[in-house]
Design a protein around this motif. Structure first.
Motif, PDB file in Angstrom:
ATOM      1  N   MET A 150       0.838  -1.206   0.000  1.00 46.74           N
ATOM      2  CA  MET A 150       0.000   0.000   0.000  1.00 46.74           C
ATOM      3  C   MET A 150       0.874   1.258   0.000  1.00 46.74           C
ATOM      4  N   GLN A 151       2.047   1.125   0.595  1.00 47.97           N
ATOM      5  CA  GLN A 151       2.932   2.292   0.687  1.00 47.97           C
ATOM      6  C   GLN A 151       4.278   1.922   0.073  1.00 47.97           C
ATOM      7  N   ASP A 152       4.516   2.414  -1.117  1.00 51.35           N
ATOM      8  CA  ASP A 152       5.782   2.066  -1.785  1.00 51.35           C
ATOM      9  C   ASP A 152       6.955   2.625  -1.007  1.00 51.35           C
ATOM     10  N   THR A 166       7.487   5.287   6.035  1.00 55.71           N
ATOM     11  CA  THR A 166       6.412   5.596   5.084  1.00 55.71           C
ATOM     12  C   THR A 166       5.243   6.274   5.777  1.00 55.71           C
ATOM     13  N   HIS A 167       5.262   6.282   7.096  1.00 62.24           N
ATOM     14  CA  HIS A 167       4.238   6.984   7.860  1.00 62.24           C
ATOM     15  C   HIS A 167       4.782   7.233   9.276  1.00 62.24           C
ATOM     16  N   THR A 168       4.123   8.137  10.002  1.00 62.24           N
ATOM     17  CA  THR A 168       4.622   8.391  11.360  1.00 62.24           C
ATOM     18  C   THR A 168       3.977   7.441  12.369  1.00 62.24           C
ATOM     19  N   SER A 169       3.265   6.423  11.887  1.00 64.38           N
ATOM     20  CA  SER A 169       2.767   5.396  12.809  1.00 64.38           C
ATOM     21  C   SER A 169       3.939   4.730  13.517  1.00 64.38           C
ATOM     22  N   SER A 170       5.114   4.752  12.873  1.00 68.67           N
ATOM     23  CA  SER A 170       6.311   4.171  13.494  1.00 68.67           C
ATOM     24  C   SER A 170       6.628   4.873  14.816  1.00 68.67           C
ATOM     25  N   TYR A 192       8.191   9.317   3.648  1.00 66.95           N
ATOM     26  CA  TYR A 192       8.692   9.127   2.277  1.00 66.95           C
ATOM     27  C   TYR A 192       7.974   7.960   1.606  1.00 66.95           C
ATOM     28  N   ARG A 193       7.572   8.186   0.361  1.00 62.88           N
ATOM     29  CA  ARG A 193       6.989   7.075  -0.403  1.00 62.88           C
ATOM     30  C   ARG A 193       7.464   7.150  -1.840  1.00 62.88           C
ATOM     31  N   ASN A 194       7.727   5.988  -2.399  1.00 63.70           N
ATOM     32  CA  ASN A 194       8.267   5.939  -3.753  1.00 63.70           C
ATOM     33  C   ASN A 194       7.145   6.145  -4.766  1.00 63.70           C
ATOM     34  N   ILE A 208       0.681  13.956  10.262  1.00 63.01           N
ATOM     35  CA  ILE A 208       0.492  14.078  11.700  1.00 63.01           C
ATOM     36  C   ILE A 208      -0.413  12.927  12.085  1.00 63.01           C
ATOM     37  N   GLU A 209       0.044  12.118  13.003  1.00 59.51           N
ATOM     38  CA  GLU A 209      -0.797  10.993  13.422  1.00 59.51           C
ATOM     39  C   GLU A 209      -1.083  11.118  14.909  1.00 59.51           C
ATOM     40  N   GLY A 210      -2.253  10.654  15.317  1.00 58.90           N
ATOM     41  CA  GLY A 210      -2.645  10.752  16.724  1.00 58.90           C
ATOM     42  C   GLY A 210      -2.920   9.384  17.300  1.00 58.90           C
ATOM     43  N   TYR A 245      -9.752   0.184   5.239  1.00 63.12           N
ATOM     44  CA  TYR A 245      -8.877  -0.855   5.771  1.00 63.12           C
ATOM     45  C   TYR A 245      -7.479  -0.310   6.046  1.00 63.12           C
ATOM     46  N   PHE A 246      -7.015  -0.484   7.270  1.00 66.32           N
ATOM     47  CA  PHE A 246      -5.604  -0.301   7.608  1.00 66.32           C
ATOM     48  C   PHE A 246      -5.208  -1.516   8.454  1.00 66.32           C
ATOM     49  N   PRO A 247      -4.031  -2.046   8.236  1.00 72.92           N
ATOM     50  CA  PRO A 247      -3.654  -3.271   8.961  1.00 72.92           C
ATOM     51  C   PRO A 247      -3.573  -3.058  10.469  1.00 72.92           C
ATOM     52  N   PHE A 248      -3.299  -1.811  10.885  1.00 68.69           N
ATOM     53  CA  PHE A 248      -3.055  -1.553  12.313  1.00 68.69           C
ATOM     54  C   PHE A 248      -4.295  -1.112  13.066  1.00 68.69           C
ATOM     55  N   THR A 249      -5.432  -0.938  12.375  1.00 69.68           N
ATOM     56  CA  THR A 249      -6.662  -0.554  13.077  1.00 69.68           C
ATOM     57  C   THR A 249      -7.797  -1.475  12.668  1.00 69.68           C
ATOM     58  N   GLU A 250      -8.692  -1.704  13.605  1.00 68.76           N
ATOM     59  CA  GLU A 250      -9.859  -2.548  13.314  1.00 68.76           C
ATOM     60  C   GLU A 250     -10.985  -2.202  14.279  1.00 68.76           C
ATOM     61  N   MET A 279      -8.611  12.279   6.297  1.00 66.98           N
ATOM     62  CA  MET A 279      -7.670  11.406   7.028  1.00 66.98           C
ATOM     63  C   MET A 279      -8.184   9.972   7.171  1.00 66.98           C
ATOM     64  N   GLY A 280      -7.278   9.125   7.666  1.00 74.09           N
ATOM     65  CA  GLY A 280      -7.643   7.747   7.976  1.00 74.09           C
ATOM     66  C   GLY A 280      -7.644   7.572   9.490  1.00 74.09           C
ATOM     67  N   CYS A 281      -8.443   6.598   9.975  1.00 71.52           N
ATOM     68  CA  CYS A 281      -8.493   6.408  11.426  1.00 71.52           C
ATOM     69  C   CYS A 281      -9.028   5.018  11.758  1.00 71.52           C
ATOM     70  N   GLY A 282      -9.043   4.706  13.043  1.00 72.58           N
ATOM     71  CA  GLY A 282      -9.616   3.426  13.450  1.00 72.58           C
ATOM     72  C   GLY A 282      -9.261   3.099  14.884  1.00 72.58           C
ATOM     73  N   MET A 283      -9.785   1.953  15.358  1.00 77.11           N
ATOM     74  CA  MET A 283      -9.450   1.479  16.702  1.00 77.11           C
ATOM     75  C   MET A 283      -8.176   0.643  16.591  1.00 77.11           C
ATOM     76  N   PHE A 302      -7.636   4.511  20.045  1.00 79.70           N
ATOM     77  CA  PHE A 302      -7.852   4.856  18.641  1.00 79.70           C
ATOM     78  C   PHE A 302      -6.637   5.555  18.081  1.00 79.70           C
ATOM     79  N   ALA A 303      -6.546   5.545  16.754  1.00 82.20           N
ATOM     80  CA  ALA A 303      -5.445   6.224  16.068  1.00 82.20           C
ATOM     81  C   ALA A 303      -6.000   6.892  14.824  1.00 82.20           C
ATOM     82  N   PHE A 304      -5.337   7.938  14.414  1.00 84.54           N
ATOM     83  CA  PHE A 304      -5.726   8.590  13.162  1.00 84.54           C
ATOM     84  C   PHE A 304      -4.479   9.187  12.534  1.00 84.54           C
ATOM     85  N   GLY A 305      -4.555   9.444  11.232  1.00 79.07           N
ATOM     86  CA  GLY A 305      -3.387  10.006  10.566  1.00 79.07           C
ATOM     87  C   GLY A 305      -3.797  10.826   9.366  1.00 79.07           C
ATOM     88  N   MET A 306      -3.114  11.955   9.188  1.00 77.59           N
ATOM     89  CA  MET A 306      -3.459  12.800   8.028  1.00 77.59           C
ATOM     90  C   MET A 306      -2.203  13.399   7.403  1.00 77.59           C
TER      91      MET A 306
HETATM   92  N1  PHE Z   1      -0.665   5.408   8.758  1.00 75.88           N
HETATM   93  C1  PHE Z   1      -1.780   5.662   7.852  1.00 75.88           C
HETATM   94  C2  PHE Z   1      -1.218   6.205   6.559  1.00 75.88           C
HETATM   95  O1  PHE Z   1      -0.066   6.566   6.510  1.00 75.88           O
HETATM   96  C3  PHE Z   1      -2.758   6.630   8.410  1.00 75.88           C
HETATM   97  C4  PHE Z   1      -3.479   6.083   9.614  1.00 75.88           C
HETATM   98  C5  PHE Z   1      -2.994   6.307  10.873  1.00 75.88           C
HETATM   99  C6  PHE Z   1      -4.626   5.375   9.458  1.00 75.88           C
HETATM  100  C7  PHE Z   1      -3.633   5.821  11.976  1.00 75.88           C
HETATM  101  C8  PHE Z   1      -5.288   4.867  10.561  1.00 75.88           C
HETATM  102  C9  PHE Z   1      -4.798   5.087  11.804  1.00 75.88           C
HETATM  103  O2  PHE Z   1      -1.877   6.294   5.572  1.00 75.88           O
END
Ligand code: PHE
Length: 339
Positions: A150-152, A166-170, A192-194, A208-210, A245-250, A279-283, A302-306
């Motif tokens: 999903m993220q090159d 590829t995201h600040t979820s790290s 960074y994404r290719n 920015i992710e929460g 769908y995000f692998p880290f939230t459900e 943005m994307g989000c989830g539990m 919960f988490a979210f990212g934009m």
């Molecule tokens: N990490 C996701 C992205 O880079 C965004 C996201 C963060 C989605 C947290 C859900 C929860 O696209």
């Protein structure tokens, strides 16, 4: 002849000018083209061989002393000169200082941080060069998981893998590893994404992710937080959550805000629907909590990212993402009043 040089050495040592004009005359007389020092050098060939050494040493001494003297005098007279400022008109208005402006991405990032700070979120940061665990595996993306595509990714090294995140979820993983719940944190940073560079996307951008982890955190907490946020930032609180769908939230969702259809631009940017995805989000998936040694029976979150660029472009009606990275001062200076 040497005695002539010695006489000049004494003169240099005792030279005591009244003003800068005296210094200038002295300079011309000694080190000017037709000055003493050049004259003595040109006489060198006429000196008897047995005297050459002493003669050479003497001229060099004279030259060194003269230059040193001039340096001292210049310093003295220059500092005296500056005191003439006192004679200037001190009531004259000074020339206005051009103030710089902050970059629109920084302005929006800080606004978002402030909005979450008001409801108890702190700020966490992490490295841009990440390992596989923090960027993928701990986020419920084990090796060969199809969602890795999903993220090159820009890889720096393979086996063990190092990559540009590829995201600040790290950062959220790092934060959960090092802190016990309750956790309320937002993580801004560059990712960074290719991807091909175009008007809408770039190979690096800012996110920015929460993350909120505590006992009994529910989906309705997430929804209320998002309503609060969109109202503060956009002045609009009508949102909708679309299943995603995000692998880290459900469960996972995509957040749209109702932008409206009041102008032609509104029609264009919302493709005639009035809705905009922000943005994307989830539990947080229990596997992610367990990977960070947080007991998923006791805690939920919960988490979210934009993308900050996306939000900045919306708020300032910027059409092309590339202009954000060109640092053209004609563009940047338009944000002076937004700070
Ligand atoms: N990490 C996701 C992205 O880079 C965004 C996201 C963060 C989605 C947290 C859900 C929860 O696209």
């Amino acid at each position: 002849m040497i005695s002539e040089i010695e006489k000049k050495i004494k003169e240099v040592k005792s030279f005591n000018p009244k003003d800068f004009k005296d210094v200038e005359n002295f300079r011309i007389k000694y080190i000017g083209k037709k000055g003493f020092i050049n004259h003595f050098f040109s006489e060198f060939k006429k000196v008897k061989s047995s005297d050459k050494k002493a003669y050479g040493l003497a001229i060099n001494e004279l030259k060194k002393l003269t230059i040193q003297k001039l340096e001292d005098l210049n310093y003295k007279f220059n500092s005296v000169n500056t005191s003439s400022i006192e004679k200037e008109d001190l009531t004259r208005p000074f020339s206005v200082l051009e103030l710089g402006s902050r970059h629109p991405i920084s302005i929006i990032r800080d606004k978002i941080i402030e909005i979450f700070y008001k409801i108890g979120f702190d700020v966490s940061e992490g490295p841009e060069i990440e390992d596989d665990w923090h960027n993928f595996t701990a986020l419920n993306l084990p090796e060969h998981h199809p969602a890795r595509d999903m993220q090159d990714t820009f890889f720096i090294e393979k086996n063990p893998d190092f990559l540009l995140r590829t995201h600040t979820s790290s950062v959220q993983i790092r934060h959960m590893e090092n802190n016990n719940p309750p956790i309320r944190t937002i993580s801004p940073g560059r990712v960074y994404r290719n991807e091909d560079i175009s008007a809408r996307s770039h190979c690096f951008f800012h996110q920015i992710e929460g993350l909120y982890i505590d006992k009994k955190v529910s989906f309705s907490d997430l929804k209320q937080t998002l309503i609060y946020f969109t109202k503060e930032l956009f002045g609009k609180s009508k949102i909708r959550l679309r299943p995603s769908y995000f692998p880290f939230t459900e469960p996972s969702a995509e957040v749209d805000i109702y932008w409206g259809l009041n102008s032609e631009t509104d029609y264009r940017i919302t493709k005639g629907t009035g809705w905009l995805e922000i943005m994307g989000c989830g539990m947080v998936d229990p596997n992610v909590l367990e990977n960070c040694k947080i007991n998923s029976n006791d805690f939920s979150g919960f988490a979210f990212g934009m993308g900050i660029e996306r939000i900045t472009m919306l708020l300032y009606q910027i059409e092309d993402i590339r202009i954000l990275y060109e640092n053209d001062s004609r563009f940047i200076n338009q944000f002076k009043n937004s700070i």
